[in-house]
Design a protein around this motif. Structure first.
Motif, short mmCIF file in Angstrom:
data_model
loop_
_atom_site.label_atom_id
_atom_site.label_comp_id
_atom_site.label_asym_id
_atom_site.label_seq_id
_atom_site.Cartn_x
_atom_site.Cartn_y
_atom_site.Cartn_z
N ALA A 85 1.52 -4.31 17.85
CA ALA A 85 1.86 -4.70 16.26
C ALA A 85 0.66 -5.43 15.77
CB ALA A 85 2.97 -5.29 16.04
N SER A 86 0.22 -6.36 16.76
CA SER A 86 -1.07 -7.32 15.97
C SER A 86 -2.32 -6.40 16.05
CB SER A 86 -1.06 -8.55 17.22
OG SER A 86 -0.09 -9.44 16.68
N ALA A 87 -2.44 -5.78 17.03
CA ALA A 87 -3.56 -4.89 17.41
C ALA A 87 -3.80 -3.91 16.12
CB ALA A 87 -3.75 -4.49 18.60
N ALA A 88 -2.50 -3.17 15.68
CA ALA A 88 -2.66 -2.28 14.74
C ALA A 88 -3.05 -2.78 13.52
CB ALA A 88 -1.19 -1.61 14.78
N ILE A 89 -2.39 -3.88 13.07
CA ILE A 89 -2.64 -4.59 11.81
C ILE A 89 -4.09 -5.15 11.81
CG2 ILE A 89 -2.08 -6.57 10.48
CD1 ILE A 89 0.04 -4.58 9.98
N ALA A 90 -4.68 -5.83 12.98
CA ALA A 90 -6.22 -5.99 12.95
C ALA A 90 -7.02 -4.85 12.81
CB ALA A 90 -6.30 -6.82 14.33
N TRP A 91 -6.65 -3.90 13.34
CA TRP A 91 -7.55 -2.68 13.03
C TRP A 91 -7.30 -2.20 11.44
CZ3 TRP A 91 -6.19 2.45 11.53
CH2 TRP A 91 -7.07 3.23 11.43
N ALA A 92 -6.23 -2.06 11.19
CA ALA A 92 -5.91 -1.76 9.59
C ALA A 92 -6.58 -2.36 8.62
CB ALA A 92 -4.23 -1.73 9.63
N ALA A 93 -6.66 -3.69 8.96
CA ALA A 93 -7.23 -4.81 7.97
C ALA A 93 -8.89 -4.50 7.84
CB ALA A 93 -7.07 -6.28 8.39
N THR A 94 -9.22 -3.69 8.85
CA THR A 94 -10.89 -3.63 8.88
C THR A 94 -11.22 -2.05 8.02
OG1 THR A 94 -10.91 -1.76 10.64
CG2 THR A 94 -11.07 -4.26 11.25
N LEU A 95 -10.19 -1.43 7.42
CA LEU A 95 -10.43 -0.36 6.76
C LEU A 95 -10.51 -0.56 5.39
CD1 LEU A 95 -8.24 2.40 8.66
CD2 LEU A 95 -10.58 1.86 8.95
N PRO A 96 -11.29 0.41 4.72
CA PRO A 96 -11.38 0.17 3.14
C PRO A 96 -10.02 0.39 2.41
CG PRO A 96 -13.04 1.79 3.77
CD PRO A 96 -12.14 1.50 5.12
N GLY A 97 -9.81 -0.42 1.61
CA GLY A 97 -8.58 -0.40 0.72
C GLY A 97 -7.59 -1.13 1.14
N TRP A 98 -7.39 -1.72 2.40
CA TRP A 98 -6.49 -2.68 2.80
C TRP A 98 -6.34 -3.84 2.27
CZ3 TRP A 98 -2.41 -2.46 6.19
CH2 TRP A 98 -1.81 -3.78 6.75
N SER A 99 -7.68 -4.57 1.76
CA SER A 99 -7.40 -5.93 1.05
C SER A 99 -7.13 -5.68 -0.46
CB SER A 99 -8.75 -6.65 1.20
OG SER A 99 -9.91 -6.11 0.68
N ASP A 100 -7.18 -4.54 -0.86
CA ASP A 100 -6.98 -4.16 -2.36
C ASP A 100 -5.64 -3.79 -2.36
OD1 ASP A 100 -9.43 -4.82 -3.12
OD2 ASP A 100 -10.21 -2.73 -2.64
N ALA A 101 -4.81 -3.46 -1.64
CA ALA A 101 -3.53 -2.71 -1.47
C ALA A 101 -2.31 -4.03 -1.72
CB ALA A 101 -3.06 -2.17 -0.40
N ASP A 102 -1.49 -3.88 -2.72
CA ASP A 102 -0.57 -4.74 -2.83
C ASP A 102 0.61 -4.11 -3.14
OD1 ASP A 102 0.79 -7.12 -3.26
OD2 ASP A 102 0.09 -7.29 -5.38
N PRO A 103 1.67 -4.21 -2.27
CA PRO A 103 1.63 -4.82 -1.09
C PRO A 103 0.68 -3.98 0.05
CG PRO A 103 3.81 -3.54 -1.39
CD PRO A 103 2.95 -3.53 -2.52
N ARG A 104 0.76 -4.64 0.90
CA ARG A 104 -0.14 -4.18 2.26
C ARG A 104 0.63 -2.81 2.51
NH1 ARG A 104 -3.46 -7.38 0.64
NH2 ARG A 104 -4.50 -8.59 1.84
N PRO A 105 -0.04 -1.71 2.99
CA PRO A 105 0.50 -0.37 3.35
C PRO A 105 1.52 -0.58 4.52
CG PRO A 105 -1.88 -0.23 3.77
CD PRO A 105 -1.40 -1.61 3.13
N LEU A 106 1.12 -1.58 5.56
CA LEU A 106 1.95 -1.60 6.77
C LEU A 106 2.49 -2.97 6.85
CD1 LEU A 106 -0.62 0.12 9.50
CD2 LEU A 106 1.43 1.01 8.18
N LEU A 107 3.59 -3.20 7.44
CA LEU A 107 4.24 -4.51 8.05
C LEU A 107 4.71 -4.64 9.30
CD1 LEU A 107 7.66 -4.64 7.73
CD2 LEU A 107 7.18 -4.50 5.34
N VAL A 108 4.70 -5.81 9.97
CA VAL A 108 5.41 -6.01 11.22
C VAL A 108 6.99 -6.61 11.02
CG1 VAL A 108 5.33 -7.11 13.43
CG2 VAL A 108 3.31 -6.27 12.37
N HIS A 109 7.72 -5.94 11.46
CA HIS A 109 9.23 -6.21 11.45
C HIS A 109 9.90 -6.80 12.51
CE1 HIS A 109 13.34 -6.55 9.93
NE2 HIS A 109 13.73 -5.49 10.93
N GLN A 110 10.38 -7.96 12.52
CA GLN A 110 10.93 -8.50 13.67
C GLN A 110 12.48 -8.38 13.70
OE1 GLN A 110 9.40 -9.87 16.65
NE2 GLN A 110 7.40 -9.31 15.76
N GLY A 111 13.00 -7.91 14.44
CA GLY A 111 14.52 -7.67 14.32
C GLY A 111 15.62 -8.10 15.42
N GLU A 112 16.72 -7.97 15.35
CA GLU A 112 17.58 -8.30 16.52
C GLU A 112 18.28 -6.84 16.64
OE1 GLU A 112 18.05 -10.84 18.79
OE2 GLU A 112 16.46 -11.62 17.57
#
Length: 78
Positions: free
Chosen positions: A48-75
């Motif tokens: 998950a961390s690697a995917a978000i780090a990679w995603a953040a390198t692409l154009p449009g990530w920082s402009d998207a609100d909300p971000r297009p991906l999220l990490v969910h922790q669940g039980e």
């Protein structure tokens, strides 16, 4: 027992980012799975961390609100 999931965010204005993902030949497997139409995929925390780090390198990530991906922790409720 807990789990980690990478999820798409509906309502995100991230067309530029999704286009960049489609044009990339280096999308991490979890992101590629989401690109194929899935909305959620269980992954390790590291994936998950690697995917978000990679995603953040692409154009449009920082402009998207909300971000297009999220990490969910669940039980799990077994």
């Amino acid at each position: 027992m807990s789990y980690t999931a990478l999820r798409t965010v509906s309502g995100s204005d991230a067309g530029t980012w999704w286009s960049a993902v489609r044009d990339s030949d280096r999308a991490p497997p979890p992101v590629a799975a989401l690109l194929s139409g899935r909305t959620r995929i269980e992954v390790s925390r590291e994936e998950a961390s690697a995917a978000i780090a990679w995603a953040a390198t692409l154009p449009g990530w920082s402009d998207a609100d909300p971000r297009p991906l999220l990490v969910h922790q669940g039980e799990r409720r077994d």
